[in-house]
Design an enzyme around this catalytic site. Structure first.
Site, PDB file in Angstrom:
ATOM      1  N   GLU A 110      43.256  31.001  46.776  1.00 55.62           N
ATOM      2  CA  GLU A 110      42.101  30.714  47.133  1.00 55.62           C
ATOM      3  C   GLU A 110      41.396  30.015  46.235  1.00 55.62           C
ATOM      4  OE1 GLU A 110      41.198  34.017  50.556  1.00 55.62           O
ATOM      5  OE2 GLU A 110      41.169  34.706  48.566  1.00 55.62           O
ATOM      6  N   CYS A 123      35.244  27.912  41.294  1.00 57.66           N
ATOM      7  CA  CYS A 123      36.359  29.208  40.671  1.00 57.66           C
ATOM      8  C   CYS A 123      37.642  28.884  41.126  1.00 57.66           C
ATOM      9  CB  CYS A 123      35.921  30.505  41.169  1.00 57.66           C
ATOM     10  SG  CYS A 123      36.830  31.874  40.666  1.00 57.66           S
ATOM     11  N   CYS A 130      49.061  37.460  41.179  1.00 57.73           N
ATOM     12  CA  CYS A 130      48.852  37.866  39.927  1.00 57.73           C
ATOM     13  C   CYS A 130      49.554  38.969  39.374  1.00 57.73           C
ATOM     14  CB  CYS A 130      47.291  38.323  39.529  1.00 57.73           C
ATOM     15  SG  CYS A 130      46.785  38.729  37.705  1.00 57.73           S
ATOM     16  N   CYS A 134      45.969  44.880  37.778  1.00 56.87           N
ATOM     17  CA  CYS A 134      44.693  45.953  37.549  1.00 56.87           C
ATOM     18  C   CYS A 134      44.397  46.532  38.772  1.00 56.87           C
ATOM     19  CB  CYS A 134      43.733  44.775  37.171  1.00 56.87           C
ATOM     20  SG  CYS A 134      44.026  44.090  35.496  1.00 56.87           S
ATOM     21  N   CYS A 137      41.460  45.411  41.745  1.00 56.10           N
ATOM     22  CA  CYS A 137      41.478  43.967  41.770  1.00 56.10           C
ATOM     23  C   CYS A 137      42.407  43.619  43.074  1.00 56.10           C
ATOM     24  CB  CYS A 137      41.769  43.009  40.565  1.00 56.10           C
ATOM     25  SG  CYS A 137      41.920  41.284  40.864  1.00 56.10           S
ATOM     26  N   SER A 242      38.245  39.977  29.971  1.00 53.27           N
ATOM     27  CA  SER A 242      38.057  40.914  31.006  1.00 53.27           C
ATOM     28  C   SER A 242      38.547  42.286  30.268  1.00 53.27           C
ATOM     29  CB  SER A 242      38.942  40.683  32.330  1.00 53.27           C
ATOM     30  OG  SER A 242      38.343  39.422  32.871  1.00 53.27           O
ATOM     31  N   HIS A 244      36.554  45.386  30.642  1.00 54.42           N
ATOM     32  CA  HIS A 244      36.226  46.412  31.495  1.00 54.42           C
ATOM     33  C   HIS A 244      36.160  48.020  31.071  1.00 54.42           C
ATOM     34  CE1 HIS A 244      36.914  43.325  34.507  1.00 54.42           C
ATOM     35  NE2 HIS A 244      38.081  43.218  34.166  1.00 54.42           N
ATOM     36  N   CYS A 364      34.178  38.255  42.607  1.00 52.10           N
ATOM     37  CA  CYS A 364      35.038  38.676  41.427  1.00 52.10           C
ATOM     38  C   CYS A 364      35.930  39.831  42.203  1.00 52.10           C
ATOM     39  CB  CYS A 364      34.328  39.012  40.268  1.00 52.10           C
ATOM     40  SG  CYS A 364      35.437  39.278  38.899  1.00 52.10           S
TER      41      CYS A 364
END
Length: 372
Positions: A110, A123, A130, A134, A137, A242, A244, A364
């Protein structure tokens, strides 16, 4: 040098095949060689590049400065179909458009095009899925299928740039001005192709799309050696880390690659990037209720960033976006404000990111490439 770094922490191996070579995969010399292999003179290479990078066209039948008898052959050799548009979804009054692409091998990715009053940002995805795992996500929970090719990344840009030029996004004709590598995938785990894509996005027309390097952001969960390698490329893109959470104990869980490279190692690499590039580093922080939104963590984050990066750090607080089946949600507004204040009290710039496309799972952490 842009040799590819291995995927990290035993990420699943890509299971799909890479697409056929495309014009956007080729260097100038390789493109000229490919044109000559078709029996055409070398100057045709620049004509073809002008159509693709300046006119945003991949339709060789519309390239009327090429000999009519050669257009189909050039199309077959240099412009294979890399993916098809499966679905477009719109939000924010049409200003946000998420597109689901089906790649040649069936993989799904996407991209999200967002128009603001003063800019238009794309984006882009750099991997199908991935491997960073995480837990908050949606992309990370789906695992990794494969890296995208340079051309698959650049085609996302070309199509979005044409959509802006042609006024497909409400607001009339405009220009795609910014790119963030914050879609699906860990960009620095597909290092060679991502760097090649950045170079072609930012090369002057007609050798590239002519985008300013300062309008490109490359995100990473913290692959410290790759951050240092990127710094040495001589690029001036923005690095987004990132993070976090500022403490290793929690980050080992939220960002599993932290077991490989600790917070201090990541921040040391970020400092090297800032010193080398002269660019401020963006620290991304998804704020999760009762998990990482404590005031003491905000203070610790501010202290660590002040010591490691000083004025070269800026914190982007991202209210957690909901994902299917997630046990976590966003922090209350009062807690969010308290966290931002805690960071700012340490002398570190901190703002809350404007969330776009949440209702179409385009925000996100929400990209999951679900064809259902």
């Amino acid at each position: 040098m842009t040799t590819e770094l291995p995927l990290v922490f035993d990420a699943p191996k890509p299971r799909m095949g890479m697409p056929p070579k495309h014009l956007a995969d080729l260097s100038d010399a390789e493109r000229t060689s490919a044109i000559k292999d078709l029996g055409l003179p070398a100057f045709r290479s620049k004509q073809v590049a002008n159509h693709y990078f300046s006119r945003l066209s991949a339709d060789t039948e519309a390239m009327t400065d090429l000999p009519a008898g050669s257009r189909a052959e050039v199309g077959e050799a240099l412009f294979p179909t890399l993916f098809t548009d499966i679905r477009d979804q719109q939000a924010d009054g049409g200003a946000t458009r998420k597109t689901l692409w089906k790649l040649h091998d069936g993989s799904l990715v996407e991209s999200v095009l967002m128009r603001y009053p003063d800019r238009a940002t794309l984006c882009v995805s750099s991997q199908a899925g991935c491997g960073m795992a995480c837990p908050f996500c949606a992309t990370g929970q789906g695992g990794l299928q494969r890296n995208l090719s340079t051309a698959e990344i650049l085609e996302q840009f070309r199509i979005a740039a044409a959509a802006m030029r042609d006024g497909e996004i409400p607001g009339g004709p405009g220009r795609l001005s910014n790119v963030v590598f914050m879609g699906m995938g860990e960009p620095l785990a597909n290092y060679k192709r991502v760097v090649a894509a950045v170079r072609r996005m930012t090369a002057p027309e007609p050798e590239g799309f002519g985008l300013s390097q300062r309008n490109v952001t490359v995100s990473t969960v913290g692959l410290a050696p790759a951050i240092r390698k990127l710094a040495d490329e001589g690029l001036h893109v923005t690095l987004a880390v990132s993070l976090h959470t500022p403490d290793d104990e929690l980050r080992d869980t939220l960002v599993p690659v932290n077991n490989r490279w600790s917070v201090s190692e990541v921040l040391d690499a970020a400092r090297y990037y800032a010193d080398t590039s002269g660019r401020r580093v963006s620290i991304e922080y998804a704020l999760i209720r009762d998990i990482n939104d404590h005031v003491w963590r905000g203070e610790l984050l501010g202290k660590k960033l002040r010591d490691a990066l000083g004025p070269m750090a800026h914190v982007n607080v991202i209210p957690l976006n909901p994902t299917p089946g997630s046990k976590w949600d966003a922090s209350p507004k009062a807690q969010q404000d308290a966290f931002v204040d805690a960071v700012a009290r340490q002398g570190v710039s901190c703002t809350v990111r404007d969330t776009r496309g949440q209702d179409i799972a385009a925000a996100c952490g929400q990209l999951a490439a679900d064809a259902g």
